[in-house]
Enzyme design. Sequence first.
Site, short mmCIF file in Angstrom:
data_model
loop_
_atom_site.label_atom_id
_atom_site.label_comp_id
_atom_site.label_asym_id
_atom_site.label_seq_id
_atom_site.Cartn_x
_atom_site.Cartn_y
_atom_site.Cartn_z
CG HIS A 132 56.80 50.04 10.93
ND1 HIS A 132 58.14 50.35 10.81
CD2 HIS A 132 56.72 48.69 10.87
CE1 HIS A 132 58.84 49.22 10.68
NE2 HIS A 132 58.00 48.21 10.72
CB CYS A 158 60.34 50.41 25.95
SG CYS A 158 58.93 51.51 26.02
#
Length: 244
Positions: free
Chosen positions: A180, A235
């Site tokens: 990514h 998160c």
Amino acid sequence: MAGGFGRYTHAVVRALPPALGGGEEEEEGGGEEGGPGPGPGSPPLDLAKAHRQLGVYAGILRQKLGLQVVELPPAPGGLRALLLEDLAVVQGDTALLTRPWRPTRRHELSSVRAVLEELKLRVVTVTDEGATLDGSDVLFTGREFFVGISPWTNHRGAEAVADTFRDFTVSTVPVGGGGHLKSFCSMAAPDTIAIGSSEAARRAMKPFQKVPGVTLVPAALSEAAKVGGALSSCCLLLNRRPDA
């Protein structure tokens, strides 16, 4: 730069289950059917250690950074389900629920939607069935968005980001190596992008060099890559005012 950039009040994390299902190794495998990601030679998962690390991570968010930590219940997918950053792109009071490349991850979106709506964010969904979008391919600099075109995110996914955040410029960056965009670069501070030292990172760095007023800092991220994501992947960071 967008007001409040880099300042957060809440962090959303995902709890790990006490045990993993039997399909974990197959899900983590690479190849054409398994998709991009860690291959069969990846280090074995130590679940007890993963639980300890997640507890320390949540403690840092809560105690060191002063954030209110919201923990979602466990979801199938082992460590991959911890990578909440893949599932939403949040800027201001708007959250874009992504359309992960792996169909098995899309069932995780409902619990993320529920907590974002509870925190009173405006939640937008990718409706284009031809789009793939992982949040780990989206980097917001405080002024604009960069979307990595990778095995996980296509141009139609990038268009969903542009359609949702119309007040900002959205540019695409080619990403190679099966990772990514945020596998090798992330915002380290306002106007500061930390970029890894891999060949894929060096290729993707060229578009960032054209951004005025941004400092590039090389950093090695090979250890974080072993679990399929960087530190920020575990998160969702939100900035919610008390009266929001």
